[in-house]
Design an enzyme around this catalytic site. Sequence first.
Site, PDB file in Angstrom:
ATOM      1  N   LEU A 196     -15.704 -16.873  -0.033  1.00  0.00           N
ATOM      2  CA  LEU A 196     -16.470 -17.317   1.119  1.00  0.00           C
ATOM      3  C   LEU A 196     -16.827 -18.790   1.004  1.00  0.00           C
ATOM      4  O   LEU A 196     -17.253 -19.258  -0.056  1.00  0.00           O
ATOM      5  CB  LEU A 196     -17.747 -16.495   1.259  1.00  0.00           C
ATOM      6  N   GLN A 218      -8.490 -10.916   4.463  1.00  0.00           N
ATOM      7  CA  GLN A 218      -9.416  -9.944   3.892  1.00  0.00           C
ATOM      8  C   GLN A 218     -10.452  -9.564   4.937  1.00  0.00           C
ATOM      9  O   GLN A 218     -11.117 -10.425   5.512  1.00  0.00           O
ATOM     10  CB  GLN A 218     -10.136 -10.482   2.656  1.00  0.00           C
ATOM     11  N   CYS A 228     -17.682  -7.402  -2.551  1.00  0.00           N
ATOM     12  CA  CYS A 228     -18.644  -8.480  -2.345  1.00  0.00           C
ATOM     13  C   CYS A 228     -20.068  -7.939  -2.407  1.00  0.00           C
ATOM     14  O   CYS A 228     -20.400  -6.972  -1.709  1.00  0.00           O
ATOM     15  CB  CYS A 228     -18.408  -9.150  -0.998  1.00  0.00           C
ATOM     16  N   LYS A 259      -9.572  -4.501  -2.543  1.00  0.00           N
ATOM     17  CA  LYS A 259     -10.125  -5.270  -3.656  1.00  0.00           C
ATOM     18  C   LYS A 259     -11.504  -4.703  -3.967  1.00  0.00           C
ATOM     19  O   LYS A 259     -12.380  -4.687  -3.093  1.00  0.00           O
ATOM     20  CB  LYS A 259     -10.225  -6.753  -3.316  1.00  0.00           C
ATOM     21  N   HIS A 318     -11.686  -6.363  -9.582  1.00  0.00           N
ATOM     22  CA  HIS A 318     -12.551  -7.307 -10.284  1.00  0.00           C
ATOM     23  C   HIS A 318     -13.212  -6.519 -11.409  1.00  0.00           C
ATOM     24  O   HIS A 318     -13.980  -5.598 -11.156  1.00  0.00           O
ATOM     25  CB  HIS A 318     -13.599  -7.873  -9.328  1.00  0.00           C
ATOM     26  N   GLY A 373     -11.322 -11.595 -12.304  1.00  0.00           N
ATOM     27  CA  GLY A 373     -12.578 -11.737 -13.021  1.00  0.00           C
ATOM     28  C   GLY A 373     -12.419 -12.444 -14.349  1.00  0.00           C
ATOM     29  O   GLY A 373     -11.769 -11.934 -15.254  1.00  0.00           O
ATOM     30  N   GLY A 374     -12.990 -13.645 -14.471  1.00  0.00           N
ATOM     31  CA  GLY A 374     -12.982 -14.357 -15.736  1.00  0.00           C
ATOM     32  C   GLY A 374     -11.638 -14.896 -16.167  1.00  0.00           C
ATOM     33  O   GLY A 374     -11.474 -15.289 -17.324  1.00  0.00           O
TER      34      GLY A 374
END
Length: 340
Positions: A18, A69, A99, A138, A170, A211-212
């Site tokens: 976003l 998305q 989210c 997702k 994620h 993620g990461g």
Amino acid sequence: MTKNYRDGGMRFSVAPMLDWTDRHCRAFHRVLSRHALLYTEMVTTGAILYGPRERLLSYGETEHPVAVQLGGSSPKDLAECARICADYGYDEINLNVGCPSDRVQNGAFGACLMLEPEIVAECVSAMKAVVSLPVTVKCRIGVDDQEPEVALFTLAEKVVAAGVDALIVHARKAWLKGLSPKENRDVPPLDYPLVHRLKQMYPDIPMAINGGIADWETITQQLEHMDGVMVGRAAYQEPEMLLEVDQRLFEDDRPVRNSFEAVEAYEPYIASQLEQGQRLSQMTRHMLGLFAGQPGARLYRRHLATEAVKREAGLEVLHQAVELIRQQTIRQQEILESAN
């Protein structure tokens, strides 16, 4: 158009973010990689059905492969929005089940849907019924006090039965109570092995991990277990990472070799947008991470941050910022040569 997922179409993607992955950002990222799968920011069903649809969904043809998305929890509304997005020519429809923002929680979608796997499955089924595009999900590995292995595996079971084409996971929980959206990106611990076990359970369902993931060593390690990786802030904040994608993962030549060439290749797009009345800063804000770690990078960022926002700013501002990099590089080289 994007490749079929089983042919490597999801091998590398830039996460939907976003306020970041708007059409200007995607046009810039496409300059850096021909093959990376790009995503829009999350667009809610209400915004598509009742808001400025053209502004929200329009994009440039050069952005392909590009996925949209969606945020929502009504199967009927999501089906209608999927049909609309298909008509716009997107390559994939993705449902946001991860989210954790307050706005998403108030709308009872996003990460909240981890608590409602049956509804997610109904949404997937409804979208699959009206479009021939890949419909993907997702998600997180769980929310709040959920047991991740139960939450993630239950969601996967339901959406696989509904015909989902791919999953992007994620590998963190989302804490809807007690953590801000920013904290949710870092504080909950990563659990890569859990996501790897999910992939082992569903070897025929394409899956990417998110993620990461911030360097090529991690990307390489994850691709030993998963079909794809999705990179978020690292790709945005240090976009030179994308310069490696095509050569490393798709056995294709780089479209540009370095940040200087990237700026030059992006300039025609910037010029066209300026002619349409866009502010220079709307494009250059996505370029602030270029030249990271190079001499003059701070001066480059400062110049763009202060000058590109001015109403009359044009390409000369970008040229001046890049020239600061060139001057500092030459100066450093001269210092090194004199020291020797």
